[in-house]
Design a protein around this motif. Structure first.
Motif, mmCIF file in Angstrom:
data_model
loop_
_atom_site.group_PDB
_atom_site.id
_atom_site.type_symbol
_atom_site.label_atom_id
_atom_site.label_comp_id
_atom_site.label_asym_id
_atom_site.label_seq_id
_atom_site.Cartn_x
_atom_site.Cartn_y
_atom_site.Cartn_z
ATOM 1 N N LYS A 13 2.225 1.664 -3.582
ATOM 2 C CA LYS A 13 1.160 2.107 -4.490
ATOM 3 C C LYS A 13 0.794 3.572 -4.232
ATOM 4 O O LYS A 13 0.546 4.329 -5.173
ATOM 5 C CB LYS A 13 -0.077 1.210 -4.334
ATOM 6 C CG LYS A 13 0.116 -0.165 -4.945
ATOM 7 C CD LYS A 13 -1.127 -1.023 -4.763
ATOM 8 C CE LYS A 13 -0.967 -2.378 -5.413
ATOM 9 N NZ LYS A 13 -2.151 -3.234 -5.208
ATOM 10 N N PHE A 14 0.780 3.963 -2.965
ATOM 11 C CA PHE A 14 0.472 5.350 -2.624
ATOM 12 C C PHE A 14 1.513 6.294 -3.231
ATOM 13 O O PHE A 14 1.173 7.300 -3.846
ATOM 14 C CB PHE A 14 0.411 5.527 -1.100
ATOM 15 C CG PHE A 14 0.157 6.947 -0.680
ATOM 16 C CD1 PHE A 14 -1.126 7.472 -0.712
ATOM 17 C CD2 PHE A 14 1.194 7.763 -0.247
ATOM 18 C CE1 PHE A 14 -1.369 8.793 -0.330
ATOM 19 C CE2 PHE A 14 0.966 9.083 0.133
ATOM 20 C CZ PHE A 14 -0.322 9.596 0.097
ATOM 21 N N GLU A 15 2.792 5.947 -3.074
ATOM 22 C CA GLU A 15 3.862 6.784 -3.628
ATOM 23 C C GLU A 15 3.788 6.829 -5.147
ATOM 24 O O GLU A 15 4.006 7.882 -5.756
ATOM 25 C CB GLU A 15 5.242 6.279 -3.191
ATOM 26 C CG GLU A 15 5.581 6.608 -1.773
ATOM 27 C CD GLU A 15 5.592 8.098 -1.462
ATOM 28 O OE1 GLU A 15 6.110 8.896 -2.260
ATOM 29 O OE2 GLU A 15 5.076 8.468 -0.402
ATOM 30 N N GLU B 273 0.834 -1.210 0.000
ATOM 31 C CA GLU B 273 0.000 0.000 0.000
ATOM 32 C C GLU B 273 0.865 1.255 0.000
ATOM 33 O O GLU B 273 0.538 2.242 -0.659
ATOM 34 C CB GLU B 273 -0.956 -0.002 1.202
ATOM 35 C CG GLU B 273 -2.028 -1.072 1.132
ATOM 36 C CD GLU B 273 -2.819 -1.075 -0.167
ATOM 37 O OE1 GLU B 273 -3.242 0.011 -0.621
ATOM 38 O OE2 GLU B 273 -3.004 -2.156 -0.750
ATOM 39 N N GLU C 89 1.112 6.596 -6.980
ATOM 40 C CA GLU C 89 -0.010 7.459 -7.329
ATOM 41 C C GLU C 89 0.353 8.928 -7.095
ATOM 42 O O GLU C 89 0.100 9.783 -7.945
ATOM 43 C CB GLU C 89 -1.217 7.072 -6.476
ATOM 44 C CG GLU C 89 -2.476 7.808 -6.843
ATOM 45 C CD GLU C 89 -3.656 7.366 -6.003
ATOM 46 O OE1 GLU C 89 -4.327 8.257 -5.457
ATOM 47 O OE2 GLU C 89 -3.899 6.151 -5.889
ATOM 48 N N GLN C 90 0.955 9.229 -5.949
ATOM 49 C CA GLN C 90 1.301 10.612 -5.605
ATOM 50 C C GLN C 90 2.312 11.215 -6.572
ATOM 51 O O GLN C 90 2.245 12.392 -6.896
ATOM 52 C CB GLN C 90 1.863 10.676 -4.175
ATOM 53 C CG GLN C 90 0.864 10.370 -3.094
ATOM 54 C CD GLN C 90 -0.253 11.402 -3.037
ATOM 55 O OE1 GLN C 90 -0.011 12.584 -2.894
ATOM 56 N NE2 GLN C 90 -1.482 10.946 -3.191
ATOM 57 N N LYS C 91 3.268 10.388 -7.009
ATOM 58 C CA LYS C 91 4.354 10.898 -7.845
ATOM 59 C C LYS C 91 4.181 10.575 -9.325
ATOM 60 O O LYS C 91 5.063 10.870 -10.125
ATOM 61 C CB LYS C 91 5.689 10.338 -7.333
ATOM 62 C CG LYS C 91 6.004 10.850 -5.932
ATOM 63 C CD LYS C 91 7.271 10.277 -5.374
ATOM 64 C CE LYS C 91 7.565 10.934 -4.036
ATOM 65 N NZ LYS C 91 8.319 10.140 -3.136
ATOM 66 N N GLY C 92 3.072 9.929 -9.674
ATOM 67 C CA GLY C 92 2.829 9.593 -11.078
ATOM 68 C C GLY C 92 3.825 8.591 -11.622
ATOM 69 O O GLY C 92 4.231 8.677 -12.781
#
Length: 124
Positions: free
Chosen positions: A62-64, A59, A66-69
């Motif tokens: 995946k979060f990183e 998680e 999403e945040q950083k594209g």
């Protein structure tokens, strides 16, 4: 100034409401000092009763992403070839120490998240 220790959830909620009314208080005024004291009490209560839990490794990654594209390709230098990245993201392969180190260094993901027991292991 009527301030008391925060011992229960009810005390906690009351303190939060009080802080809300004091948010615009000027520093070095009685209201500003009351705000400082209440915030300190709330933080102490939260540290003891509401521990911050880190997300599991997948998680966090995946979060990183999403945040950083970021794409799978962007993770290859840290994890390995794309098939290995997919295995990690699909919880088929655990992170190695080297992967953890690189993800922490390159993406700034907290090491506490990366070394945390993955979610699937709890169900095994």
């Amino acid at each position: 100034m009527d301030i008391k220790p925060i011992k229960t959830d009810t005390d906690y909620r009351a303190a939060l409401k009080e802080v809300e009314t004091l948010m615009m208080a000027e520093p070095n005024t009685p209201e500003g000092e009351k705000l400082d004291v209440l915030v300190t009490l709330i933080e102490a209560y939260e540290r003891k009763h509401i521990p911050l839990d880190f997300p599991d490794p997948v998680e966090a990654i995946k979060f990183e992403m999403e945040q950083k594209g970021l794409t799978i390709k962007d993770l290859e230098p840290m994890i390995g070839k794309s098939n290995r990245v997919y295995e990690v993201l699909n919880r088929k392969r655990s992170l190695t120490l080297k992967m953890i180190w690189k993800l922490h260094q390159e993406l700034g993901i907290p090491a506490e998240s990366l070394i945390k027991q993955p979610v699937q292991a709890h169900n095994a």
